[in-house]
Write a protein that holds these residues in place. Sequence first.
Motif, PDB file in Angstrom:
ATOM      1  N   GLY A 161      -2.598 -14.426  -3.481  1.00  0.00           N
ATOM      2  CA  GLY A 161      -4.251 -13.996  -3.359  1.00  0.00           C
ATOM      3  C   GLY A 161      -4.240 -13.066  -2.452  1.00  0.00           C
ATOM      4  O   GLY A 161      -3.453 -12.915  -1.367  1.00  0.00           O
ATOM      5  N   SER A 162      -5.647 -12.488  -2.338  1.00  0.00           N
ATOM      6  CA  SER A 162      -5.970 -11.540  -1.530  1.00  0.00           C
ATOM      7  C   SER A 162      -6.311 -11.990  -0.096  1.00  0.00           C
ATOM      8  O   SER A 162      -6.362 -11.415   0.934  1.00  0.00           O
ATOM      9  CB  SER A 162      -7.198 -10.489  -2.007  1.00  0.00           C
ATOM     10  N   LEU A 196       0.062  -6.664   1.682  1.00  0.00           N
ATOM     11  CA  LEU A 196      -0.943  -6.085   1.128  1.00  0.00           C
ATOM     12  C   LEU A 196      -0.270  -4.898  -0.027  1.00  0.00           C
ATOM     13  O   LEU A 196      -0.682  -4.824  -1.004  1.00  0.00           O
ATOM     14  CB  LEU A 196      -1.641  -5.262   2.196  1.00  0.00           C
ATOM     15  N   ARG A 256       1.031  -7.036  -2.860  1.00  0.00           N
ATOM     16  CA  ARG A 256      -0.110  -7.213  -3.980  1.00  0.00           C
ATOM     17  C   ARG A 256      -0.565  -6.295  -4.525  1.00  0.00           C
ATOM     18  O   ARG A 256      -0.935  -6.137  -5.726  1.00  0.00           O
ATOM     19  CB  ARG A 256      -1.145  -8.051  -2.953  1.00  0.00           C
ATOM     20  N   THR A 257      -0.937  -5.016  -3.862  1.00  0.00           N
ATOM     21  CA  THR A 257      -1.517  -3.849  -4.466  1.00  0.00           C
ATOM     22  C   THR A 257      -0.556  -3.175  -5.617  1.00  0.00           C
ATOM     23  O   THR A 257      -0.866  -2.959  -6.533  1.00  0.00           O
ATOM     24  CB  THR A 257      -2.013  -2.924  -3.449  1.00  0.00           C
ATOM     25  N   LEU A 283      -0.926  -5.509  -8.824  1.00  0.00           N
ATOM     26  CA  LEU A 283      -2.114  -5.472  -9.511  1.00  0.00           C
ATOM     27  C   LEU A 283      -1.986  -4.193 -10.279  1.00  0.00           C
ATOM     28  O   LEU A 283      -2.351  -3.870 -11.535  1.00  0.00           O
ATOM     29  CB  LEU A 283      -3.357  -5.090  -8.410  1.00  0.00           C
ATOM     30  N   ALA A 284      -1.059  -3.191  -9.831  1.00  0.00           N
ATOM     31  CA  ALA A 284      -0.974  -1.960 -10.346  1.00  0.00           C
ATOM     32  C   ALA A 284       0.099  -1.862 -11.421  1.00  0.00           C
ATOM     33  O   ALA A 284       0.589  -0.708 -12.086  1.00  0.00           O
ATOM     34  CB  ALA A 284      -0.878  -0.618  -9.565  1.00  0.00           C
ATOM     35  N   PHE A 303      -6.153  -2.271 -13.239  1.00  0.00           N
ATOM     36  CA  PHE A 303      -5.141  -1.248 -13.699  1.00  0.00           C
ATOM     37  C   PHE A 303      -4.742  -2.006 -15.024  1.00  0.00           C
ATOM     38  O   PHE A 303      -4.104  -3.140 -15.084  1.00  0.00           O
ATOM     39  CB  PHE A 303      -4.055  -1.206 -12.939  1.00  0.00           C
ATOM     40  N   ASP A 316      -8.067 -12.057  -8.210  1.00  0.00           N
ATOM     41  CA  ASP A 316      -9.071 -12.620  -7.750  1.00  0.00           C
ATOM     42  C   ASP A 316     -10.203 -11.580  -7.416  1.00  0.00           C
ATOM     43  O   ASP A 316     -10.110 -10.517  -7.803  1.00  0.00           O
ATOM     44  CB  ASP A 316      -8.961 -12.985  -6.525  1.00  0.00           C
ATOM     45  N   ASP A 350     -11.791 -10.432  -4.834  1.00  0.00           N
ATOM     46  CA  ASP A 350     -11.616  -9.339  -3.909  1.00  0.00           C
ATOM     47  C   ASP A 350     -10.784  -8.425  -4.491  1.00  0.00           C
ATOM     48  O   ASP A 350     -10.734  -7.203  -4.045  1.00  0.00           O
ATOM     49  CB  ASP A 350     -10.986  -9.957  -2.707  1.00  0.00           C
ATOM     50  N   ASP A 351      -9.858  -8.677  -5.234  1.00  0.00           N
ATOM     51  CA  ASP A 351      -8.828  -7.652  -5.849  1.00  0.00           C
ATOM     52  C   ASP A 351      -9.403  -6.540  -6.459  1.00  0.00           C
ATOM     53  O   ASP A 351      -8.767  -5.671  -6.918  1.00  0.00           O
ATOM     54  CB  ASP A 351      -7.744  -8.391  -6.895  1.00  0.00           C
TER      55      ASP A 351
END
Lengths: 107, 480
Positions: free
Chosen positions: A2-3, A18, A21-22, A25-26, B84, B262, B264-265
Motif C-alpha cells: 500500500g501507499s 515508490l 508501487r507507481t 498502478l500504471a 490508469f 488505496d 492515497d494512490d
Amino acid sequence: MGSSDAPSDPGEGAAHTLVRRTAALARLDLDEAEIERLAPEFRRILDAFGALAGVAADAPPATDEPHNARTRPDTPRPSLGAERVLRCAPEREGAYYSVPKTVGGDA
Amino acid sequence: MTGAWRTVIGLETHVQLGTHTKLFCGCANEFGAPPNANTCELCTGQPGSLPLLNERALRLAVRAALALDADVAARSTFDRKNYFYCDLPKGFQTTQYVAPYASGGGVALDDGSFVRLTRIHMEEDAGKAIHDRGDTTLVDLNRAGVPLIEIVTEPDLSNAEQAFEYLTKLKEVLVYAGVSDCDMEKGSLRCDVNVSVHREDEPLGTRVEIKNLNSFRNVRAAIEHEVERQTRALDDGTAIVQETRLFDVDANATRTMRVKEDEDDYRYFPEPDLPPALVTDEVLRVERAAIPELPTARRARYANELGLSEYDAGVLTAERATSDFFDAALRAADPGAAKLLANWTTNELLAATADPDVPGAALDELRVSPADLAALVALVERGEIHSAAARTVLRETLRSGRAPDDVVRELGLAQASDPAEIEAWCTAAIDADPRATEQVRAGNGKAIGALIGAVMKRSQGRANPEVVRSVLTRMLEVDA
C-alpha cells in the motif's frame, strides 16, 4: 504493497518502493535495472516538490479567483466520430479500441 | 462477545444527469449510439484540449441537491483523481474531492428513520470496457465524460430492506425533479454498497465495498448475502478483509474484485484547467422553483386530503406522468370525484398505455386529456351514462381524440331511465329466458341478475341498472 509503505520523505529504499508501487498502478512491468535507474529520479522529483511545499507555506492566497466562472451551454457540437479518433488507436476491433485485458490483475 | 450482530450499511449512488451533452465537452450524452461515435479530443484525452463546465449539468446537480434538502455550496472546486485504466484515457477522472458542491440533506424512510447524506459531488463518467473477449478488452468511450453526481450516505442503514427503500425513494425524487431518468438498464443510476457487521457492544467491523450492482433487487440480494458471509466468517473466527467485491448475479454471491487502489494512490490534486463552480442565489431560486411537489408529499395529500387508499396513492405516484395527469384531471373535476378519477386513471388509462391498439404509449401521449377524463367521470357521477358505456366512450376518445360528451351524443350512449323504454327490453328478456324468470318467481333472488344482464345487453349498456331491477321486480311481482 500500500501507499502507506511509502513515506513522504523517502530514502533510497523507500524511493525504490515508490517506483514499484507507481509502476504497478500504471500497469508497467519494470525490471530491476529500470527501477534502479528511476529511483534516484523519483527522489529528485520528490525533493523538488518538497522544496516547493516549503515556499508555498508562506505564499499569499490566490487573488485571481474569477467572480463569474465560465460555463458553456448544453448544446451538442459535432464529435470527431469513431473513424477519426480510432486513427490514434494502436489496435482496434470494429469501432472499438482494443487493449490488453487488465481486469482481474493486481494494481 | 454476547451482543447480537448489527449491520452497518452506507451507499454511494452514481446518477447520470439528463443533459444533452457531456460534462466538459460538447459531445452528445446519448445512450445507445454506435461505439465511440460521441467522442472528441477532450473526452479521449488528447493533449492540449481544455474542459469547460456544462451549465445545465451544474443546474441539474443543484436541483438534485435542493430536492434532497442538501446545502449547496456557493463555490466548489474540481480535482483530478489519477488512475490508469482503459475506460478513462486521460489517466485521471475529473471529480470534486476537496470541496464538493453539496453536503447534508437526506431521505426519510417509512419506518421513521432518516438516511443522512454526507456529500454530493459532480464528476465525469468513465467509458465502457467490455471484458468477455479473451485476452483483449474492447473500449467504447461514448460514456467517458457523461455528467454524474455521486450521492454518498452516512452509514445510517442497518438492513437490505432499508437500502432498497432508500434507493427507491432517491430515484423517485430525482426522476420527479427531472434530474435524471435513473434508468438502471441504461446505467443512468448505479450503486456501490459498503457493508460491515459487528457485535452491538463492540466497535464497528471491517468495511467491505460491493460493486457491480445494476438493480435495486441486486442491491438487496448482495447485502443479504454479504451480511451472511461476514457473520459466518466472524462466527468461525475468520477476520474480514477490507476489500472491494463484485456481485455475481448468476451465483447470487459476492467475490473478490481486482485489488483496488488505496485512497492515497489516487494522488488527488486540484484540477488546474477548471475554475471553481459558482452557484448564485438566482440559480438557487430558479432551480428550487423547478422542483415539483415530490412523491412523498403527493402520497400524503392523496391520502389525507382526498381520502384515497395507501395503495391507490402509491399507484398514482409510481410515475410522475400518472400523478401529474391525475392532478390535472382533479383540477377540472368536482372534488368529490377524486376516488372515481383515481380508479379510472389507475385502471383504465394505465391499461390503455399498454394496449398496442391505442395510440400513445405514455399517459401524456394519449388522446384523452385530463379534462376529458374529468368530463367522463362527471357523466358517470351525474348518472348520464353507465360505467359500461363510459368504457365504450373512453375507448372511442382514446382512438379518435373526440370529447366524451360528443361521443356519448354521437353513439347514443346516454343512459336510458325511461321506464317505458326499459319495460320493452325487460319484456323481451323475460320472454327469452323462461327458466330464469321461473327461478325469480320461485323466490331465487340471485336469478334476477341474469335478466338484468340480458336487458343491459339488449340496451347496449344504456339502461340504468337500478331502473331495470325495479321494472323487473314489478313485472314479475316479486320483492325488490
